[in-house]
Design an enzyme around this catalytic site. Structure first.
Site, PDB file in Angstrom:
ATOM      1  N   GLY A  27      16.989   9.125   0.345  1.00 12.14           N
ATOM      2  CA  GLY A  27      15.707   9.029  -0.379  1.00 12.14           C
ATOM      3  C   GLY A  27      14.838   7.865  -0.547  1.00 12.14           C
ATOM      4  N   THR A  28      15.030   6.886   0.167  1.00 13.23           N
ATOM      5  CA  THR A  28      14.332   5.789  -0.159  1.00 13.23           C
ATOM      6  C   THR A  28      13.140   5.359   0.667  1.00 13.23           C
ATOM      7  OG1 THR A  28      15.869   4.617   1.646  1.00 13.23           O
ATOM      8  CG2 THR A  28      16.598   4.225  -0.654  1.00 13.23           C
ATOM      9  N   GLY A  29      12.803   6.418   1.548  1.00 18.09           N
ATOM     10  CA  GLY A  29      11.414   6.406   2.354  1.00 18.09           C
ATOM     11  C   GLY A  29      11.553   6.049   3.801  1.00 18.09           C
TER      12      GLY A  29
ATOM     13  N   GLU B 155      31.230  12.273 -28.342  1.00 13.90           N
ATOM     14  CA  GLU B 155      30.055  11.559 -28.132  1.00 13.90           C
ATOM     15  C   GLU B 155      29.767  10.432 -29.123  1.00 13.90           C
ATOM     16  OE1 GLU B 155      28.785  12.026 -25.221  1.00 13.90           O
ATOM     17  OE2 GLU B 155      30.085  13.800 -24.712  1.00 13.90           O
TER      18      GLU B 155
ATOM     19  N   ASP C 294      36.552  10.860 -18.301  1.00 17.90           N
ATOM     20  CA  ASP C 294      36.401   9.686 -18.823  1.00 17.90           C
ATOM     21  C   ASP C 294      37.870   8.875 -18.439  1.00 17.90           C
ATOM     22  OD1 ASP C 294      34.109  10.268 -20.190  1.00 17.90           O
ATOM     23  OD2 ASP C 294      35.081  10.764 -21.810  1.00 17.90           O
TER      24      ASP C 294
ATOM     25  N   GLY D  69      19.184   2.475   4.841  1.00 17.79           N
ATOM     26  CA  GLY D  69      19.014   2.698   3.688  1.00 17.79           C
ATOM     27  C   GLY D  69      19.708   3.922   3.049  1.00 17.79           C
TER      28      GLY D  69
END
Length: 658
Positions: free
Chosen positions: A199-201, A419, A494, A196
Site C-alpha cells: 500500500g505504499t505506492g 477500558e 492484552d 516497501g
C-alpha cells in the site's frame, strides 16, 4: 467467448447458403413426363413426336397433342435416321457441365466444412492472433500500455515518497536523453527494484513511469510466468525480452516479482524445477542483453527477504528503491492529492488528519478519503466536512460500530472498567502516547477500545517506552480485579501482547542485564515450509530457563506498577467507568480531566449528539422471580482481534483492543 459464437454463427450461415444454392440449381427448369424408351419408339412409329432435344443421353421432346416427355436413350446409331424419316424437328445440345460441378461440390462440401472448422479452432487456440489462446503457452502475457490521457498517471499524482520519485525520474531522464549520461561513461541501469510494505505506492510509481516516459511500457505480474506445463515460464521470459528488444527503448514492469524470483533450492527435496527454470532464464536475460538496447526492467515486491541473491546483485537489479510508509509531511501531501478529487469543505485541515493517522500507508489514506466521501454522501451533504473525516478515521482504525450487538449490562460494566484501567494507566505514566478516545461500543471484533495516538512519527522505541506499553496493556485486567473482583477472557489478548513484547525485549533487542546484548532463538526458516515447521532450537535449556525468568520479571514488574497506579486512582477509575456506561465514548481531554480528580459534571463535555439507542440483552429485561440468576459470560474468542492485527496496531500506534 463472444468472438467464438460470432465465428461459429458465420460458418453456420455459410453452410446453409451453400445448401440452398445447391437445391436451387439442382431443380429442373421444366418438368417433363419421364417415359420408357419403348414408349418413345411407339410414339415415334405412330408419328406423334414433333420435336426432340438431344442432350447427351437424355432425350426430351414434344408430342403432337402438346404433351412433353423425357427419356434416357441407349447408344443407338439409327436413332437420328429414324427421327429424320419421321420428319421430326431435331435439336442438339452439349451435355450439362453444371450438374457435374454441383455433384463435386456436394461430395466435397462436408470435407470443406470440416477443414474450415479445424482452421477456425486452430486460430482460436493460437489466440486469434492476440497471443492469448491455450496453444500460445510460450508467448509472454505482457501488455503494452496505451496513451490513455483520461486515466494517465504522472509523478504529480505521486506524493509522500520524494526519494523514490527522484530515483525513477533519473531513469526516465536517461531514456529521454541517454547522451547526457553516456558522455561521462555512465550506463543505463538494467533493473530497478521497488521495495516497501503493502500500500505504499509501488504500483502507482510504475504507472507514473508509464505516464511520464514517452517509451513503450510493458506491464505484467510475476504470476503470469507460472503455468502447469514445464518450460512455459522460461519461454515466456524469452518472449517478453524479445518484445522488449523490438520496441527498445522501453520499460518492462513486473509486479509481485517474488512469485517467480524466490530463493532457489529452498524446501524439502529441492526447489520447484519449473519455477527455478523460469528464474534462471530471467537471470540470463537480464545479464545477457546489452545496456545500449535501452530495455529497463522495473519490479515491485513487499518480500525482498525471499528473493534469490543472484537476482539482487549489481548488473541485474542495479538499484533497490525503498518505498516506505510516509511521514507526517508525506501523509499531508497524499491527503491533499486525494482531497483534490472530492469536494472538501474549507475547514478541513489535511495536516490535522495526517497527525492523527500515524503509520498509515498511501492506500490507507486513499481509503480514508473515500470513506469520508461515502459518509458525507450518505448524509446528503454537498461537501465533505471535518467530522466526516473523523468518523472515517474511527471506522478505519477501530472498525465499524456494531450497533446491533446485544450485550448484557454486566458485560458492559466489565468492559467499561477494563477500558478505564487502560486509559488511566496510559494517562498517569509519563512518556506514553496520549489517549485519544475510549469507547465501549463494540467495533469490529472488539468489545471496547482505548485508542492512543503518538504526537510524532516514531522509528525506534526505548526500553522505557516498551515497558510503558506493557503497563498499559496490563491495566485492563487489574481494573477488573480491583473493583469487580473477577478475571475474564477479555484480557487474554492484552496478556498475549504484553508477553510477546517482553519476549522481543529479551530475545531480539537485548534489553536485559542478566542475558546481555545477545539475540536468542534466531530461527533459520525455510521459505516454503513456514515458520512453525522449521524452527531450530539454538539455545540451551539453561538459557531458555533464564529467558523465561526475564520475561516473567518484565511482565510482573509492569503489572505491579499498573496495580499501584490504579490503586491510587480508584475514584477516577469508578468515575471513568460510570462515564463510559453513560456516554459509551469519551475523548482524551475528558480522560485527563477525570484523572486530575474532577467530578463527572466538571470533567465531561456537553453532549452534542443524541445518545445511541442500545438493544437490551434478554438478561437486562424484567423477568419472573423464578428465572435463573444472571451469569457472567466472558467475551468469546471472536470478539478479540487476531495477533496479526495486534502487531500492526502496536507498530503503527493504532488502538489497544480488548
Amino acid at each position: 467467448m463472444n468472438g467464438f459464437y460470432k465465428n461459429l454463427s458465420l460458418w453456420l450461415v455459410i453452410g446453409l447458403l451453400l445448401i440452398m444454392l445447391f437445391n436451387l440449381f439442382n431443380q429442373p427448369v421444366e418438368k417433363s413426363q419421364q417415359v420408357p424408351f419403348s414408349e418413345f419408339n411407339y410414339q415415334l412409329d405412330q408419328g406423334r413426336v414433333t420435336d426432340v432435344t438431344i442432350q447427351g443421353r437424355t432425350l426430351s421432346g414434344i408430342l403432337s397433342d402438346g404433351g412433353t416427355f423425357s427419356t434416357y436413350t441407349p447408344e443407338d446409331p439409327d436413332l437420328v435416321r429414324m427421327l429424320r424419316e419421321k420428319k421430326v424437328n431435331i435439336n442438339a445440345r452439349p451435355p450439362e457441365e453444371g450438374s457435374l460441378l454441383l455433384t463435386l461440390l456436394i461430395s466435397w462440401f462436408p470435407m470443406l466444412l470440416l477443414i474450415g472448422v479445424w482452421i477456425f479452432f486452430m486460430r482460436q487456440m493460437q489466440g486469434g492472433g492476440g497471443g492469448r489462446g491455450p496453444m500460445s503457452f510460450g508467448k509472454s502475457k505482457a501488455r503494452m500500455l496505451t496513451d490513455d490521457k483520461q486515466n494517465k498517471v504522472t509523478f504529480k499524482d505521486v506524493a509522500g515518497i520524494e526519494e523514490a520519485k527522484e530515483e525513477l525520474e533519473e531513469v526516465i531522464a536517461f531514456l529521454k536523453n541517454p547522451q547526457k549520461f553516456q558522455r561521462l561513461g555512465g550506463k543505463i541501469p538494467k533493473g530497478v527494484l521497488l521495495v516497501g510494505p503493502p500500500g505504499t505506492g509501488k504500483t502507482l510509481l510504475a504507472r507514473a513511469i508509464a505516464g511520464e516516459a514517452n517509451v513503450p511500457f510493458f506491464n505484467l505480474s510475476g504470476s503470469d510466468f507460472v503455468e502447469m506445463f514445464v518450460g512455459v515460464g522460461a519461454a515466456r521470459v524469452r518472449d517478453m525480452f524479445e518484445q522488449g528488444r523490438k520496441n527498445a527503448p522501453c520499460i518492462i514492469f513486473i509486479d509481485e516479482i517474488d512469485a517467480v524470483g524466490r530463493h532457489r533450492g529452498a524446501g524439502l527435496g529441492g526447489g520447484h524445477d519449473e519455477r527455478e527454470q523460469t528464474l534462471n532464464q530471467l537471470l540470463v536475460e537480464m545479464d545477457g542483453f546489452e545496456s545500449a538496447e535501452g530495455v529497463i526492467l522495473v519490479a515491485a515486491t513487499n518480500r525482498p527477504d525471499v528473493l534469490d541473491p543472484a537476482l539482487l546483485r549489481p548488473g541485474r537489479f542495479d538499484r533497490q528503491v525503498e518505498v516506505p510508509n510516509p511521514d507526517i509531511n508525506g501523509r499531508t501531501q497524499i491527503l491533499l492529492v486525494h482531497m483534490g478529487r472530492v469536494p472538501v469543505d474549507e475547514n478541513v485541515d489535511a495536516e490535522v488528519i495526517a497527525r492523527g493517522t500515524p503509520g498509515f500507508s498511501g492506500a490507507d489514506l486513499a481509503n480514508l478519503v473515500n470513506e469520508a466521501a461515502l459518509g458525507a454522501a450518505r448524509a446528503d451533504k454537498k461537501l465533505v466536512e471535518m467530522e466526516d473525516f473523523e468518523a472515517a478515521k474511527d471506522k478505519v482504525m477501530m472498525g465499524k460500530p456494531r450497533n446491533s450487538a446485544i450485550i448484557s449490562e454486566k458485560e458492559r460494566k466489565t468492559t467499561a472498567y477494563h477500558e478505564a484501567g487502560h486509559a488511566i494507566v496510559a494517562a498517569m505514566i509519563p512518556g506514553t502516547d496520549p489517549v485519544h478516545k475510549v469507547t465501549i461500543i463494540p467495533r469490529g471484533r472488539a468489545l471496547g477500545l482505548t485508542m492512543q495516538l503518538p504526537t510524532e512519527d516514531r522509528y525506534t522505541y526505548s526500553k522505557e517506552q516498551l515497558e510503558n506499553n506493557i503497563s498499559v496493556l496490563m491495566g485492563g485486567r487489574i481494573a477488573e480485579e480491583l473493583l469487580l473482583n473477577q478475571m475474564t477472557t477479555g484480557a487474554g489478548n492484552d496478556i498475549k501482547r504484553a508477553t510477546d513484547l517482553a519476549r522481543k525485549m529479551v530475545c531480539d533487542f537485548g534489553m536485559t542485564e542478566a542475558l546481555g546484548p545477545l539475540a536468542y532463538g534466531d530461527n533459520e526458516e525455510e521459505i516454503f515450509l513456514g515458520r512453525e515447521i522449521t524452527q531450530h532450537k539454538s539455545v540451551s535449556e539453561d538459557t531458555a530457563r533464564a529467558i523465561d525468568q526475564e520475561i516473567r520479571a518484565i511482565v510482573d514488574r509492569n503489572n505491579n506498577r499498573a496495580r499501584e497506579i490504579l490503586t491510587s486512582k480508584l475514584d477516577a477509575l469508578k468515575n471513568m467507568a460510570e462515564a463510559l456506561l453513560d456516554r459509551e465514548t469519551i475523548d482524551g481531554d475528558e480522560v485527563r480531566n477525570l484523572v486530575d480528580g474532577l467530578s463527572l459534571e466538571e470533567a465531561l463535555k456537553p453532549r452534542t449528539e443524541p445518545k445511541r439507542v442500545r438493544k437490551l440483552h434478554p438478561s437486562d429485561r424484567p423477568k419472573p422471580e423464578e428465572a435463573a440468576p444472571i451469569q457472567d459470560t466472558p467475551a468469546q474468542d471472536e470478539e478479540k482481534p487476531t495477533q496479526a492485527q495486534n502487531d500492526e496496531r502496536e507498530e503503527s500506534g493504532k488502538p489497544d483492543e480488548k
